[in-house]
Scaffold this active site. Structure first.
Site, PDB file in Angstrom:
ATOM      1  N   ARG A  36       1.238  -0.901  -0.402  1.00 28.40           N
ATOM      2  CA  ARG A  36      -0.046   0.412   0.135  1.00 28.40           C
ATOM      3  C   ARG A  36       1.128   1.152  -0.320  1.00 28.40           C
ATOM      4  NH1 ARG A  36      -5.698  -0.585   2.216  1.00 28.40           N
ATOM      5  NH2 ARG A  36      -5.981  -2.204   1.770  1.00 28.40           N
ATOM      6  N   ARG A  40      -2.844   7.103   1.469  1.00 18.30           N
ATOM      7  CA  ARG A  40      -3.573   7.840   2.236  1.00 18.30           C
ATOM      8  C   ARG A  40      -2.983   8.199   3.451  1.00 18.30           C
ATOM      9  NH1 ARG A  40      -8.639   4.793   4.298  1.00 18.30           N
ATOM     10  NH2 ARG A  40      -7.179   3.708   4.516  1.00 18.30           N
ATOM     11  N   ARG A  49      -7.042  11.706  -5.261  1.00 15.54           N
ATOM     12  CA  ARG A  49      -7.904  11.043  -4.724  1.00 15.54           C
ATOM     13  C   ARG A  49      -9.452  11.652  -4.854  1.00 15.54           C
ATOM     14  NH1 ARG A  49     -10.368   9.683  -0.651  1.00 15.54           N
ATOM     15  NH2 ARG A  49     -11.463   7.656  -0.558  1.00 15.54           N
ATOM     16  N   ASP A  86      -7.211  -2.412  -6.633  1.00 19.38           N
ATOM     17  CA  ASP A  86      -7.560  -3.508  -5.291  1.00 19.38           C
ATOM     18  C   ASP A  86      -8.172  -5.066  -5.954  1.00 19.38           C
ATOM     19  OD1 ASP A  86      -8.636  -2.107  -2.694  1.00 19.38           O
ATOM     20  OD2 ASP A  86     -10.036  -4.160  -3.360  1.00 19.38           O
ATOM     21  N   TYR A 162     -14.810 -11.822   1.033  1.00 18.39           N
ATOM     22  CA  TYR A 162     -15.491 -10.434   0.806  1.00 18.39           C
ATOM     23  C   TYR A 162     -16.500 -10.666   0.230  1.00 18.39           C
ATOM     24  CZ  TYR A 162     -11.277  -8.142   2.881  1.00 18.39           C
ATOM     25  OH  TYR A 162     -10.431  -7.374   3.598  1.00 18.39           O
TER      26      TYR A 162
HETATM   27  O1  CP3 Z   1       0.462  -1.908  -2.356  1.00 15.74           O
HETATM   28  C1  CP3 Z   1      -0.207  -0.458  -2.981  1.00 15.74           C
HETATM   29  O2  CP3 Z   1       0.295   0.629  -3.573  1.00 15.74           O
HETATM   30  C2  CP3 Z   1      -1.557  -1.080  -3.744  1.00 15.74           C
HETATM   31  C3  CP3 Z   1      -2.732  -0.617  -3.969  1.00 15.74           C
HETATM   32  C4  CP3 Z   1      -3.421  -1.843  -3.442  1.00 15.74           C
HETATM   33  C5  CP3 Z   1      -4.448  -1.485  -2.677  1.00 15.74           C
HETATM   34  N1  CP3 Z   1      -5.147  -2.517  -2.059  1.00 15.74           N
HETATM   35  C6  CP3 Z   1      -5.500   0.012  -2.626  1.00 15.74           C
HETATM   36  C7  CP3 Z   1      -6.442   0.450  -1.664  1.00 15.74           C
HETATM   37  C8  CP3 Z   1      -3.408  -2.813  -2.942  1.00 15.74           C
HETATM   38  C9  CP3 Z   1      -1.882  -4.580  -3.321  1.00 15.74           C
HETATM   39  C10 CP3 Z   1      -4.712  -3.784  -2.078  1.00 15.74           C
HETATM   40  C11 CP3 Z   1      -5.011  -4.613  -1.976  1.00 15.74           C
HETATM   41  C12 CP3 Z   1      -5.672  -5.321  -0.894  1.00 15.74           C
HETATM   42  N2  CP3 Z   1      -7.146  -4.633  -1.274  1.00 15.74           N
HETATM   43  C13 CP3 Z   1      -6.380  -5.944   0.339  1.00 15.74           C
HETATM   44  C14 CP3 Z   1      -5.197  -6.995   0.061  1.00 15.74           C
HETATM   45  C15 CP3 Z   1      -3.963  -6.851   0.914  1.00 15.74           C
HETATM   46  C16 CP3 Z   1      -4.155  -6.676   2.588  1.00 15.74           C
HETATM   47  O3  CP3 Z   1      -3.822  -5.077   2.900  1.00 15.74           O
HETATM   48  O4  CP3 Z   1      -4.246  -7.150   3.114  1.00 15.74           O
HETATM   49  C17 CP3 Z   1      -7.236  -6.445   0.279  1.00 15.74           C
HETATM   50  C18 CP3 Z   1      -8.219  -7.070   1.781  1.00 15.74           C
HETATM   51  C19 CP3 Z   1      -7.968  -5.182  -0.693  1.00 15.74           C
HETATM   52  C20 CP3 Z   1      -9.265  -5.067  -0.177  1.00 15.74           C
HETATM   53  C21 CP3 Z   1      -9.451  -3.723   0.661  1.00 15.74           C
HETATM   54  N3  CP3 Z   1     -10.082  -2.492  -0.235  1.00 15.74           N
HETATM   55  C22 CP3 Z   1     -10.442  -2.914   1.618  1.00 15.74           C
HETATM   56  C23 CP3 Z   1     -10.647  -3.706   3.071  1.00 15.74           C
HETATM   57  C24 CP3 Z   1      -9.948  -1.647   1.889  1.00 15.74           C
HETATM   58  C25 CP3 Z   1     -10.662   0.050   2.791  1.00 15.74           C
HETATM   59  C26 CP3 Z   1      -9.832  -0.781   3.937  1.00 15.74           C
HETATM   60  C27 CP3 Z   1      -8.542   0.702   4.069  1.00 15.74           C
HETATM   61  O5  CP3 Z   1      -7.827   0.402   4.549  1.00 15.74           O
HETATM   62  O6  CP3 Z   1      -9.283   1.528   3.724  1.00 15.74           O
HETATM   63  C28 CP3 Z   1      -9.541  -0.964   0.698  1.00 15.74           C
HETATM   64  C29 CP3 Z   1      -9.263   0.563  -0.282  1.00 15.74           C
HETATM   65  C30 CP3 Z   1      -8.576   0.468  -0.514  1.00 15.74           C
HETATM   66  N4  CP3 Z   1      -7.343  -0.429  -1.716  1.00 15.74           N
HETATM   67  C31 CP3 Z   1      -7.605   1.964  -0.560  1.00 15.74           C
HETATM   68  C32 CP3 Z   1      -6.363   2.001  -1.248  1.00 15.74           C
HETATM   69  C33 CP3 Z   1      -5.081   2.867  -1.322  1.00 15.74           C
HETATM   70  C34 CP3 Z   1      -8.060   2.638   0.460  1.00 15.74           C
HETATM   71  C35 CP3 Z   1      -9.367   3.735  -0.235  1.00 15.74           C
HETATM   72  C36 CP3 Z   1      -8.973   5.425   0.039  1.00 15.74           C
HETATM   73  O7  CP3 Z   1      -8.566   5.490  -1.273  1.00 15.74           O
HETATM   74  O8  CP3 Z   1     -10.827   5.627   0.303  1.00 15.74           O
END
Ligand code: CP3
Length: 370
Positions: A36, A40, A49, A86, A162
């Site tokens: 990630r 943020r 964003r 994602d 999910y």
């Molecule tokens: O690593 C990176 O920079 C690449 C981007 C990336 C995102 N999600 C962007 C994202 C990657 C590799 C993921 C994987 C992901 N997404 C996983 C597996 C990795 C982990 O963290 O366990 C999972 C379970 C998800 C599902 C997901 N997406 C959730 C549960 C959430 C909300 C949680 C949160 O942090 O708010 C997301 C949203 C998400 N995916 C964000 C980002 C940058 C935040 C959203 C935003 O900008 O509002």
């Protein structure tokens, strides 16, 4: 600096330390990237964003995906980029209807709550995921061979979590009950996800990804036998089926099961080039037991990045020293970076990993020569 031909078969990578470390070849410094890393904690990410309107609008716009993917690389000398996307794009393309409520997390409008919806499930049309492959191609062009690009997908089991719950959960109770009471239905969902993820990852490589990672965020919730059946075996099947890269070599892969520290023996035989470790694992012990078989990635507690630079230097240095001079360590966090991480701490982290590992690697080279 040595170079390697990237997945598109032509332009060399200026920095291929990640790919070499995954192949357990010697490196001058330990490569570092952060799960990630585009997110943020960076004000410029929040600005892009906001411009996109929402997280999903951002993820569906290849040019903006390239912009945010490169943001952390502009600040820190990271050794890899990771596709901005994602894991839930795949079930969205299967028709489950993904949305992100502000400040809440993912939601599916049509979760798999009954037998009929499981029977109706099918692997997606890859055309519906073209925006992801376009993003890969766009990021590759923007990177211009600076560092490798990591593509990724969720593991079939983590996606199923999910898809069944319809969103995040503390314990994924519906899924765990299904593993006992209706194993046939869970097996069907995981099978379809396995086909979908294999095709999705192959297409990312065709579009330019240099390495691949499977995020198995929730495999650690299972019993060992259910983990083998519903999480590990499907990941093995994907890793076996992946096509070679454009250079004809197998594409380096990383598997990360959060909470999988007790199952490293099974993970070491998954067929992945590297295993991601969460912060509960003793990396020195893991390297001693499995370092000759697989590369290991990790494993700083993400919360360390919410402290101060001196603490970061101490904790990151301890991990680099514990991992030791042998080939095959990739530095990362034990899970994704948190929004409260301080960019100044990230700078201290990357600098520490590079400096401490350079010393360790050159000392061991001198020792080998004398
Ligand atoms: O690593 C990176 O920079 C690449 C981007 C990336 C995102 N999600 C962007 C994202 C990657 C590799 C993921 C994987 C992901 N997404 C996983 C597996 C990795 C982990 O963290 O366990 C999972 C379970 C998800 C599902 C997901 N997406 C959730 C549960 C959430 C909300 C949680 C949160 O942090 O708010 C997301 C949203 C998400 N995916 C964000 C980002 C940058 C935040 C959203 C935003 O900008 O509002």
């Amino acid at each position: 600096m040595s170079t390697s031909v990237d997945a598109l078969g032509g332009s060399p990578l200026a920095n291929d330390t990640l790919l070499r470390a995954l192949r357990r070849e010697p490196v001058e410094h330990t490569p570092v990237w952060l799960m990630r890393q585009a997110g943020r904690y960076l004000p410029e990410y929040n600005a892009t964003r906001a411009r996109a309107g929402s997280f999903l609008a951002l993820a569906r716009n290849p040019e903006l995906c390239a912009e945010v993917t490169l943001q952390p690389l502009a600040r820190f000398p990271l050794d890899a980029a990771i596709l901005f996307s994602d894991i839930l794009t795949v079930p969205d393309a299967m028709g489950l209807g993904l949305s992100f409520a502000q400040g809440e997390g993912p939601r599916f409008a049509h979760p798999l709550r009954d037998e009929a919806s499981v029977r109706a499930l099918a692997a997606p049309d890859l055309e519906d995921l073209r925006y992801v492959f376009d993003a890969v191609a766009c990021i590759k062009r923007a990177l211009a061979g600076r560092v490798p690009l990591i593509g990724f997908a969720g593991s079939p089991f983590t996606l199923a979590c999910y898809m069944i719950e319809g969103g995040g959960s503390d314990d994924f109770g519906r899924v765990r009950r299904m593993a006992y009471a209706r194993a046939d239905l869970l097996a069907r969902i995981v099978d379809i996800n396995t086909q979908a993820v294999t095709a999705y990852l192959d297409a990312q490589v065709a579009a330019g990804a240099d390495a691949l990672m499977l995020f198995d965020t929730w495999g650690g919730l299972l019993t060992r036998s259910a983990y083998e059946r519903f999480s590990l075996e499907p990941m093995r099947a994907i890793l076996r089926a992946l096509r070679p890269g454009r250079d004809g070599r197998s594409v380096p892969t990383i598997v990360f099961t959060k909470g999988g520290g007790g199952w490293l023996d099974a993970l070491a035989s998954s067929g992945a080039s590297g295993i991601g470790l969460d912060w509960t694992v003793d990396i020195a012990q893991a390297r001693a037991r499995f370092g000759a078989v697989v590369a290991l990635q990790g494993n700083l507690d993400p919360l360390v990045l919410t402290t101060d630079p001196a603490t970061v230097v101490r904790e990151a240095g301890a991990i680099v020293r514990a991992a030791g001079p042998g080939p095959g360590h990739i530095f990362n966090l034990g899970h994704g970076i948190v929004p409260a991480a301080d960019p100044e701490n990230v700078a201290a982290l990357v600098e520490t990993v590079h400096n401490v590992s350079r010393e360790i690697h050159s000392a061991s080279r001198v020792a080998r020569l004398t």
